[in-house]
Design an enzyme around this catalytic site. Structure first.
Site, PDB file in Angstrom:
ATOM      1  N   LYS A 197       5.120   0.649   7.896  1.00 47.88           N
ATOM      2  CA  LYS A 197       4.803   1.923   7.248  1.00 47.88           C
ATOM      3  C   LYS A 197       6.048   2.802   7.310  1.00 47.88           C
ATOM      4  O   LYS A 197       6.487   3.229   8.383  1.00 47.88           O
ATOM      5  CB  LYS A 197       3.630   2.608   7.949  1.00 47.88           C
ATOM      6  CG  LYS A 197       3.214   3.912   7.279  1.00 47.88           C
ATOM      7  CD  LYS A 197       2.140   4.638   8.070  1.00 47.88           C
ATOM      8  CE  LYS A 197       0.815   3.930   7.965  1.00 47.88           C
ATOM      9  NZ  LYS A 197      -0.276   4.745   8.584  1.00 47.88           N
ATOM     10  N   ASP A 216     -10.011  10.573  10.213  1.00 47.57           N
ATOM     11  CA  ASP A 216      -9.855  10.089   8.836  1.00 47.57           C
ATOM     12  C   ASP A 216     -10.457   8.694   8.688  1.00 47.57           C
ATOM     13  O   ASP A 216      -9.841   7.797   8.122  1.00 47.57           O
ATOM     14  CB  ASP A 216      -8.378  10.085   8.434  1.00 47.57           C
ATOM     15  CG  ASP A 216      -8.192  10.002   6.912  1.00 47.57           C
ATOM     16  OD1 ASP A 216      -9.138  10.369   6.179  1.00 47.57           O
ATOM     17  OD2 ASP A 216      -7.121   9.567   6.468  1.00 47.57           O
ATOM     18  N   TYR A 276       1.597   9.462   3.939  1.00 47.01           N
ATOM     19  CA  TYR A 276       2.727   9.336   4.864  1.00 47.01           C
ATOM     20  C   TYR A 276       3.907   8.626   4.206  1.00 47.01           C
ATOM     21  O   TYR A 276       5.057   8.972   4.437  1.00 47.01           O
ATOM     22  CB  TYR A 276       2.248   8.557   6.101  1.00 47.01           C
ATOM     23  CG  TYR A 276       3.297   8.326   7.152  1.00 47.01           C
ATOM     24  CD1 TYR A 276       3.553   9.283   8.131  1.00 47.01           C
ATOM     25  CD2 TYR A 276       4.022   7.140   7.193  1.00 47.01           C
ATOM     26  CE1 TYR A 276       4.497   9.061   9.117  1.00 47.01           C
ATOM     27  CE2 TYR A 276       4.965   6.914   8.178  1.00 47.01           C
ATOM     28  CZ  TYR A 276       5.206   7.878   9.141  1.00 47.01           C
ATOM     29  OH  TYR A 276       6.145   7.654  10.112  1.00 47.01           O
ATOM     30  N   GLY A 277       3.617   7.626   3.409  1.00 46.91           N
ATOM     31  CA  GLY A 277       4.674   6.860   2.761  1.00 46.91           C
ATOM     32  C   GLY A 277       4.165   5.511   2.297  1.00 46.91           C
ATOM     33  O   GLY A 277       2.958   5.300   2.162  1.00 46.91           O
ATOM     34  N   LYS A 278       5.076   4.602   2.056  1.00 49.97           N
ATOM     35  CA  LYS A 278       4.722   3.281   1.557  1.00 49.97           C
ATOM     36  C   LYS A 278       4.590   2.288   2.710  1.00 49.97           C
ATOM     37  O   LYS A 278       5.215   2.440   3.755  1.00 49.97           O
ATOM     38  CB  LYS A 278       5.791   2.786   0.568  1.00 49.97           C
ATOM     39  CG  LYS A 278       5.874   3.641  -0.695  1.00 49.97           C
ATOM     40  CD  LYS A 278       6.978   3.157  -1.616  1.00 49.97           C
ATOM     41  CE  LYS A 278       7.044   4.022  -2.875  1.00 49.97           C
ATOM     42  NZ  LYS A 278       8.128   3.611  -3.783  1.00 49.97           N
ATOM     43  N   VAL A 279       3.766   1.273   2.476  1.00 50.29           N
ATOM     44  CA  VAL A 279       3.552   0.223   3.467  1.00 50.29           C
ATOM     45  C   VAL A 279       4.042  -1.090   2.872  1.00 50.29           C
ATOM     46  O   VAL A 279       3.698  -1.445   1.740  1.00 50.29           O
ATOM     47  CB  VAL A 279       2.071   0.117   3.861  1.00 50.29           C
ATOM     48  CG1 VAL A 279       1.880  -0.949   4.935  1.00 50.29           C
ATOM     49  CG2 VAL A 279       1.544   1.463   4.357  1.00 50.29           C
ATOM     50  N   GLY A 326       0.824  -1.192   0.000  1.00 51.90           N
ATOM     51  CA  GLY A 326       0.000   0.000   0.000  1.00 51.90           C
ATOM     52  C   GLY A 326       0.860   1.244   0.000  1.00 51.90           C
ATOM     53  O   GLY A 326       2.083   1.202   0.131  1.00 51.90           O
ATOM     54  N   GLN A 327       0.182   2.389  -0.180  1.00 51.77           N
ATOM     55  CA  GLN A 327       0.878   3.669  -0.185  1.00 51.77           C
ATOM     56  C   GLN A 327      -0.113   4.766   0.147  1.00 51.77           C
ATOM     57  O   GLN A 327      -1.251   4.751  -0.312  1.00 51.77           O
ATOM     58  CB  GLN A 327       1.530   3.947  -1.537  1.00 51.77           C
ATOM     59  CG  GLN A 327       2.347   5.242  -1.568  1.00 51.77           C
ATOM     60  CD  GLN A 327       3.199   5.358  -2.819  1.00 51.77           C
ATOM     61  OE1 GLN A 327       3.153   4.505  -3.695  1.00 51.77           O
ATOM     62  NE2 GLN A 327       3.991   6.398  -2.910  1.00 51.77           N
ATOM     63  N   GLY A 328       0.314   5.681   0.999  1.00 51.48           N
ATOM     64  CA  GLY A 328      -0.533   6.805   1.374  1.00 51.48           C
ATOM     65  C   GLY A 328       0.286   8.071   1.427  1.00 51.48           C
ATOM     66  O   GLY A 328       1.443   8.121   0.982  1.00 51.48           O
TER      67      GLY A 328
END
Length: 946
Positions: free
Chosen positions: A646, A742, A629-632, A625-627
């Site tokens: 994360k 959120d 904040y950064g990549k997971v 995943g990616q958001g």
């Protein structure tokens, strides 16, 4: 003695002249230009290609560029391979790559390339391997790829490719492997593919293919694996599919197929058959299948009749799934009676049929998992012996807890800080060495349970690599749908060296990247996910070839090099003395992190090395995943605990104080419906949070259809309740309370049992505390943050964040659960759309049809609750405690309430909600023993979202 005075300008000219002469005898100029053009289209954040354009590609070890060491008849060296596996590259593939006219391997696997596949690649007549899988390529497959008559392997899987499969692919006369799976390819499968007489593996699963199944495929003489799952075909399975001469695996799962199952008993080597989740009808063919069968999955169809007696004579069977059909008659116990179970297990799933009795003694061995739930034989309740098979217990999925080295060795003797460790199966006690770490995946194995084949697989792999058996250790493995990912460690030979030398590393890597393993129907096609060089291997630079250069040319190179060094040194010295350097080095990522040690009680502080090992050096193949904040990344800790890591992007790094504050907050949150924080990492300029891993992904994935399976209404109701309980804990039990800020479907994760867990507290804020006058404000004033479509309108307008802001966001999630819609789609707001449908009496017209049948009165109350949560005025929204109560009341109305409540009782502690409205005594681990709430009266206020 004669002294020569040579001016600097002459030396420079000499340097350039000799360099030109040498280059003209090395790599073909057109290929040098092609490589430079390729690099110009790539984005290389990790600077892997920093040495490109420096020197000559074939003699200066350009990263990933391999050449033939023999000068061609044209006087030049030529590029034969481009190996850029897993280098975090983005950008696009330049059409100029076609100028590498001698290229045999083009490997861009597991990067982040975008754009389309250049049609010009079809002109590289020498190409054998085209490996583009695991990127973000889009567009259609070029017809011109069909011109590659020498192509052995085409891998474009796990991209975003659309359009049809070109009929020109029928001209791939040397192709053995076509891997086009996990894209959005559409249209009819060309029957012309049956002309590829060399084809071994055809993987087309997880696309949008339609039309009929080509009956001509049975003419493929050596086809071993045909995998077509999760498409949308029409019609029946051709009867000719029973005539495959060499097929080992046939998987056509979830493809909307109708008609009867053809007779497949004449396929001599068939091992794996999956026709589940279709609309197949009629009886199961009674003829005996191949004795090699490991898996028969015919579940979720419309099959009738009885279980064929021939199923009792399949000595290698691991899994027989016939659940959710209309099968009748008796349950035959002789399916397992004639088998020997040595390191082998069997799952027999017969749930949700119409079996009325059991013939014989129902006493299977411990290795057999039998499921009979949902059959009349369970409702009779005649014997305790039968009832124990009527539950929903899970069988073993074959995921191991691979044991570490059991030998007790002194820890100080092995320098683990440099990636050394004891060799688990070493013939020499406590031999310490540094392994090569390899990510490896079987793309379509012909078994369902790995342990019986683990040792044969180790023998197969080590023989292929020319290693001793003890040099291989399978560190872990796990199923990913029909595929099996594993992490391997290869150790050097004992008493020879504690590390592999460069030649040996290059040899081993060459076998993996050139697909030189012998074929095996049982293990099927494989793919290399990563070849990680850590510790003593990290700085290895492999020579691309040995070039034979004449003595005269060698002397010229030496002289020109000396001249160049002298000239350049003189010029640099001259320039440096004439100007003052005003240079201030910019802060590196490492400078951003204080070296102050961070220790939190009860919270694991991981080292950067531990995180690198867990994620295979943050390999793209482990990214889940990616958001913002950064990549997971999915990681495996040293004790085989699976975690989600994360990792903050450089631009989102916080100050140490803020990072420490966030960890302190997260470390206090412990609830069954919140994703748990395992630990953190704050060194090497990195900030990472380590969470428990959620194997079933996000709720958004399930609602969008990415999972290819659907949630029924009961599951959705349980997910809603679990999410609400997690948020209720944040509001009432955390000290001080927390406003999430959120809440959305992508922040609700699902564990292995589809239990909902709220995640991502990056935007969370602590609730207000006592002010100077001893009162508690009802809100927090803050900059508006969150996700459009989920934002509380009142919060958006006033910047006042309250617990009712979370109630609004959760109400939107409830509407997603009911409709499958996204919060905002094509300019339409889900709250407005549902409210309009509800007022018009058309609510059931927009209910998600994928959740199957449901009690209308339960859905009506759930709709009413969701809309009330989304009411414009926050004061009229229910509290989270009221939301939980109402959901539990709805759940008790369900026809299968007893089964649901019984299952949930095993998850929660069995305590009840308080009857008082006070939150102070609220226990977060609440059961379903609460009586129905009168919160919803049936009158839903009009909601006017902004």
């Amino acid at each position: 003695m004669l002294k020569l005075r040579v001016p600097i300008s002459a030396l420079v000219l000499s340097c350039c002249y000799f360099a030109y002469l040498v280059e003209a005898r090395v790599t073909a100029p057109s290929e040098v230009n092609a490589l430079i053009a390729v690099k110009s289209k790539l984005v290389d954040p990790m600077k892997h290609l920093a040495n490109w354009e420096k020197g000559d590609p074939c003699t200066s070890n350009w990263t990933g560029v391999l050449c033939n060491g023999t000068v061609g008849t044209d006087g030049y060296l030529h590029v034969y391979e481009i190996q850029l596996l897993n280098m975090n590259l983005s950008g696009s593939i330049a059409p100029a790559v076609a100028q590498l006219s001698r290229l045999q391997i083009l490997d861009f696997m597991w990067n982040e390339l975008t754009g389309s596949i250049p049609k010009e690649i079809g002109s590289i007549a020498s190409l054998r391997l085209l490996l583009l899988n695991g990127n973000k390529l889009s567009g259609s497959l070029p017809d011109e790829l069909g011109y590659l008559s020498k192509l052995n392997r085409l891998q474009v899987d796990e991209n975003q490719i659309s359009g049809p499969i070109p009929k020109s692919f029928a001209s791939l006369s040397s192709a053995k492997h076509l891997h086009l799976n996990n894209n959005t390819i559409s249209g009819q499968i060309p029957a012309e593919l049956s002309n590829i007489a060399t084809l071994l593996h055809l993987l087309l699963d997880n696309n949008k293919l339609a039309g009929y199944l080509p009956q001509e495929f049975s003419l493929l003489p050596v086809l071993r694996i045909l995998q077509l799952d999760n498409n949308n075909f029409n019609g029946e399975i051709p009867a000719s599919y029973g005539e495959f001469p060499n097929l080992a695996k046939l998987s056509i799962r979830n493809c909307s197929l109708e008609g009867s199952i053809p007779d497949l008993s004449q396929i001599p080597n068939l091992r794996f058959l999956d026709l589940s989740h279709n609309q197949l009808s009629g009886p199961i063919p009674s003829n005996k299948l191949s004795a090699n069968m490991t898996t028969v999955d015919l579940s979720n169809n419309l099959l009738d009749g009885s279980i064929p007696a021939s199923f009792s004579d399949l000595p290698s069977l691991q899994r027989l799934s016939l659940e959710n059909n209309s099968l009748t008659g008796s349950v035959p116990v002789n399916i397992w009676q004639n088998m020997t179970f040595i390191s082998r297990k069997m799952l027999i799933d017969l749930q949700k049929n119409s079996f009325s009795n059991v013939v014989g003694d129902l006493n299977p061995p411990e290795n057999v998992t039998l499921r009979l739930g949902g059959n009349p034989v369970c409702s009779k309740g005649n014997t305790t012996n039968i009832s124990r098979f009527c539950g929903n217990e899970s069988g073993d999925d074959g995921t191991p807890g691979n044991s570490a080295n059991s030998t007790s060795c002194p820890p100080q003797s092995c320098p683990t800080d440099n990636f050394f460790e004891y060799v688990p199966s070493s013939p020499v006690e406590c031999f310490c060495a540094s392994p090569l770490r390899i990510g490896y995946r079987l793309k379509s194995p012909s078994f369902s349970y790995f342990p019986p084949y683990e040792y044969p697989f180790e023998v197969y792999l080590t023989r292929s690599l020319n290693l001793e058996l003890y040099q291989l250790h399978i560190d872990s493995y796990a199923w990913e749908g029909p595929r099996m990912r594993m992490y391997l460690k290869l150790f050097p030979e004992v008493n020879v060296s504690r590390t592999f030398n460069e030649i040996e590393v290059q040899r081993i890597k060459g076998i993996f990247t050139s697909w030189d393993f012998p074929g095996d129907d049982l293990y099927g096609p494989y793919e290399l996910l990563n070849f990680t060089l850590l510790g003593p291997y990290k700085t290895m630079i492999f020579p691309n070839q040995k070039v034979n250069i004449s003595k005269g040319i060698l002397v010229a190179i030496v002289l020109s090099s000396i001249a160049c060094v002298t000239a350049i040194s003189a010029m640099i010295t001259f320039l440096v003395t004439r100007r003052k350097t005003r240079y201030q080095p910019s802060l590196s990522r490492k400078n951003l992190s204080s070296k102050v040690s961070m220790k939190l009680e009860g919270m694991k502080a991981f080292t950067f090395r531990e995180m690198a090992v867990a994620t295979d050096n943050f390999n793209r193949s482990t990214q889940v995943g990616q958001g913002g904040y950064g990549k997971v990344y999915k990681g495996n800790l040293y004790d085989n605990t699976v975690v989600a890591v994360k990792r903050a992007e450089e631009g989102s790094l916080q100050g140490q104080k803020e990072f420490l504050t966030e960890i302190k907050m997260l470390s206090r949150l412990h609830h069954r419906n919140l994703v748990s924080l395992v630990g953190y990492c704050n060194e090497e300029g990195e900030q990472m949070l380590v969470y428990e891993f959620m194997p079933n992904g996000t709720l958004r994935d399930w609602l969008s259809g990415k999972t290819k399976e659907y949630l029924n209404f009961s599951m959705r109701l349980r997910i809603a309740l679990g999410s609400a309980k997690g948020i209720l804990y944040l509001h009432t039990e955390a000290h001080p309370p927390v406003f999430h800020r959120d809440i959305k479907a992508s922040n609700i994760l699902l564990d292995s049992k589809l239990t909902a867990k709220v995640a991502d507290f990056g935007l969370s804020r602590l609730a207000p505390v006592l002010d100077d006058e001893g009162t508690v404000p009802h809100h927090v004033s803050t900059i508006v943050k969150g996700t459009p479509g989920y934002l509380d309108p009142e919060y958006f307008l006033t910047h006042k964040l309250t617990d009712k802001s979370d109630v609004y966001s959760l109400g939107v999630v409830f509407l997603e659960l009911l409709t499958g819609m996204q919060p905002i789609s094509h300019g339409k707001n889900i709250v407005r759309e549902v409210n309009m449908a509800h007022r018009a009496g058309m609510m059931f017209s927009i209910i998600d049809s994928r959740m199957g049948s449901y009690p209308s009165e339960c859905v009506e109350r759930f709709v009413a609750l969701a809309l009330l949560c989304c009411y414009d005025n926050p004061e009229k929204r229910p509290s989270m405690l009221d939301v939980v109560r109402e959901l539990e009341s709805i759940l008790k109305m369900m026809p299968d309430a007893d089964a649901i409540l019984s299952e949930m009782a095993s998850v929660y502690s069995g305590k009840s909600l308080p009857s008082s409205s006070s939150h102070a005594s609220m226990d977060p681990y609440i059961s379903s023993s609460v009586s129905g709430s009168d919160l919803i009266s049936g009158v839903v206020p009009t909601v006017t979202p902004r």
